[in-house]
Design a protein around this motif. Sequence first.
Motif, short mmCIF file in Angstrom:
data_model
loop_
_atom_site.label_atom_id
_atom_site.label_comp_id
_atom_site.label_asym_id
_atom_site.label_seq_id
_atom_site.Cartn_x
_atom_site.Cartn_y
_atom_site.Cartn_z
N GLU A 303 0.82 -1.21 0.00
CA GLU A 303 0.00 0.00 0.00
C GLU A 303 0.86 1.27 0.00
O GLU A 303 0.48 2.30 -0.57
N SER A 304 2.04 1.20 0.63
CA SER A 304 2.88 2.39 0.71
C SER A 304 3.44 2.80 -0.65
O SER A 304 3.89 3.94 -0.81
N THR A 305 3.41 1.89 -1.63
CA THR A 305 3.97 2.20 -2.93
C THR A 305 3.27 3.39 -3.58
O THR A 305 3.91 4.20 -4.26
N CYS A 306 1.97 3.49 -3.38
CA CYS A 306 1.24 4.57 -4.05
C CYS A 306 0.31 5.32 -3.11
O CYS A 306 -0.60 6.03 -3.57
N GLU A 307 0.52 5.22 -1.80
CA GLU A 307 -0.39 5.87 -0.87
C GLU A 307 -0.34 7.39 -0.95
O GLU A 307 -1.27 8.07 -0.55
N HIS A 308 0.74 7.91 -1.52
CA HIS A 308 0.89 9.35 -1.65
C HIS A 308 0.14 9.90 -2.88
O HIS A 308 0.08 11.11 -3.08
N ILE A 309 -0.42 9.00 -3.70
CA ILE A 309 -1.15 9.40 -4.90
C ILE A 309 -2.64 9.30 -4.61
O ILE A 309 -3.11 8.26 -4.13
N PRO A 310 -3.41 10.35 -4.90
CA PRO A 310 -4.87 10.24 -4.70
C PRO A 310 -5.43 9.05 -5.46
O PRO A 310 -5.00 8.75 -6.58
N VAL A 311 -6.38 8.37 -4.86
CA VAL A 311 -6.92 7.13 -5.42
C VAL A 311 -7.38 7.29 -6.87
O VAL A 311 -7.06 6.44 -7.71
N PRO A 312 -8.09 8.36 -7.23
CA PRO A 312 -8.55 8.45 -8.63
C PRO A 312 -7.43 8.56 -9.65
O PRO A 312 -7.64 8.30 -10.83
N GLY A 313 -6.22 8.92 -9.19
CA GLY A 313 -5.13 9.12 -10.13
C GLY A 313 -4.06 8.04 -10.11
O GLY A 313 -2.98 8.23 -10.67
N ARG A 314 -4.34 6.88 -9.54
CA ARG A 314 -3.31 5.85 -9.40
C ARG A 314 -3.09 5.03 -10.67
O ARG A 314 -2.09 4.33 -10.79
N GLY A 315 -4.01 5.05 -11.59
CA GLY A 315 -3.81 4.38 -12.87
C GLY A 315 -3.43 2.92 -12.73
O GLY A 315 -4.08 2.16 -12.00
N TRP A 316 -2.35 2.52 -13.42
CA TRP A 316 -1.94 1.11 -13.38
C TRP A 316 -1.44 0.66 -12.01
O TRP A 316 -1.27 -0.53 -11.77
N LEU A 317 -1.20 1.63 -11.10
CA LEU A 317 -0.74 1.26 -9.76
C LEU A 317 -1.89 0.81 -8.86
O LEU A 317 -1.66 0.24 -7.80
N ALA A 318 -3.11 1.06 -9.29
CA ALA A 318 -4.28 0.61 -8.51
C ALA A 318 -4.46 -0.89 -8.68
O ALA A 318 -3.95 -1.49 -9.63
N PRO A 319 -5.15 -1.55 -7.76
CA PRO A 319 -5.43 -2.99 -7.93
C PRO A 319 -6.10 -3.25 -9.27
O PRO A 319 -6.97 -2.49 -9.69
N LEU A 320 -5.71 -4.34 -9.92
CA LEU A 320 -6.22 -4.65 -11.24
C LEU A 320 -7.45 -5.55 -11.16
O LEU A 320 -7.37 -6.67 -10.66
N ASP A 321 -8.58 -5.05 -11.67
CA ASP A 321 -9.72 -5.93 -11.86
C ASP A 321 -9.70 -6.40 -13.32
O ASP A 321 -8.78 -6.08 -14.08
N GLU A 322 -10.70 -7.17 -13.72
CA GLU A 322 -10.68 -7.75 -15.06
C GLU A 322 -10.67 -6.67 -16.15
O GLU A 322 -9.94 -6.78 -17.14
N ALA A 323 -11.47 -5.64 -15.97
CA ALA A 323 -11.53 -4.58 -16.98
C ALA A 323 -10.20 -3.84 -17.08
O ALA A 323 -9.71 -3.56 -18.18
N ALA A 324 -9.60 -3.54 -15.94
CA ALA A 324 -8.32 -2.83 -15.94
C ALA A 324 -7.22 -3.70 -16.55
O ALA A 324 -6.34 -3.21 -17.27
N ALA A 325 -7.26 -5.01 -16.27
CA ALA A 325 -6.27 -5.91 -16.83
C ALA A 325 -6.38 -5.97 -18.35
O ALA A 325 -5.36 -6.01 -19.06
N ARG A 326 -7.62 -5.96 -18.87
CA ARG A 326 -7.80 -5.94 -20.33
C ARG A 326 -7.22 -4.67 -20.94
O ARG A 326 -6.58 -4.70 -21.99
#
Length: 338
Positions: A303-326
């Motif tokens: 979680e510390s890897t991207c905790e300094h980035i607001p959640v809406p702007g984390r892009g590929w650093l956010a957890p990947l669901d099926e749609a994001a993985a595609r």
Amino acid sequence: MTWVDGLAPIAALDCADGVLPASVFEDGVPVRLNGLVSNWPAVSECGASAESAARYLSRFWSDAPVTAYVGDASIEGRFFYNREFTGFNFQSGKATLPQIFERLAESDRDDRLATIYVGSTPVDEWLPGFRAENDVRLPAEDALASFWLGSRARISAHHDFPDNLACVVCGERRFTLFPPDQVGNLYVGPLDPTPSGQAISLVDFAAPDLERFPRFAEAAEHGQTALLAPGDAVFIPSMWWHHIESTAPFNLLINYWWCTAPATMGSPSNALLHAILALRELPPRQREACRSLFNHYVFDADESTCEHIPVPGRGWLAPLDEAAARRLRAELLNRLNR
């Protein structure tokens, strides 16, 4: 006594009641499961002879031909490369199950005949109904069950990404396992071509050549082994190297593969090939810089890897669901095709 007999035994559990304890999968280490499938009808029906096995399996056979691998007596059951590593020391072709058993009966009568081997054939497609009588409850509902049958054979040490439960139905099989960190001591061959899809150790386990492969002695210090009888099983954790030797004239094994990782994830082997393409030939200082980057974003990520980035702007650093993985796979394809 051979060098294999001097290895540590794989830790064992008594599972003669047919129950697979959940604790088996918790520590990520191999476990021998004595008697786990001893109550399967296939174990009693197939154990008497190749002829009885043929009669039992014919009840389920879908009539579809199987892929068989055949090598002459000179390979001594070891499916491997040819001398120049330009091909293999065996051939493959299609055959019916009755034809396979006919060849197995011939091999049983004369050890000088060819070794024949049918590997990794999905049970549900080629033997529909088999699992209604012979099955194991696993932590994954989508486990792939496969059957492996043949005469005496040696399958070189290799690893698989899924977790693996291997169940001996008839014949004896010796499993020799090494943890993933021993890859550098196993003298692994080419990533392509390979005899069956995975890179294999070039060490001949029947007679290890320590002059040619001196670091194999270190691998042996970390090895574990078990000789499984009909009804026994072994849990092989993801990425553990395993060498398998079937010692009887006729052998049948059922194995299950499954992944606990989300289905949206890509293949680690694809990532490895891309890393070879993009990173291996870089100057040393740049490779080291990339190592730090990969450790930060992949191997040590939390979680510390991207905790300094607001959640809406984390892009590929956010957890990947099926749609994001595609979307990420599409982005990679676009970049690779530029």
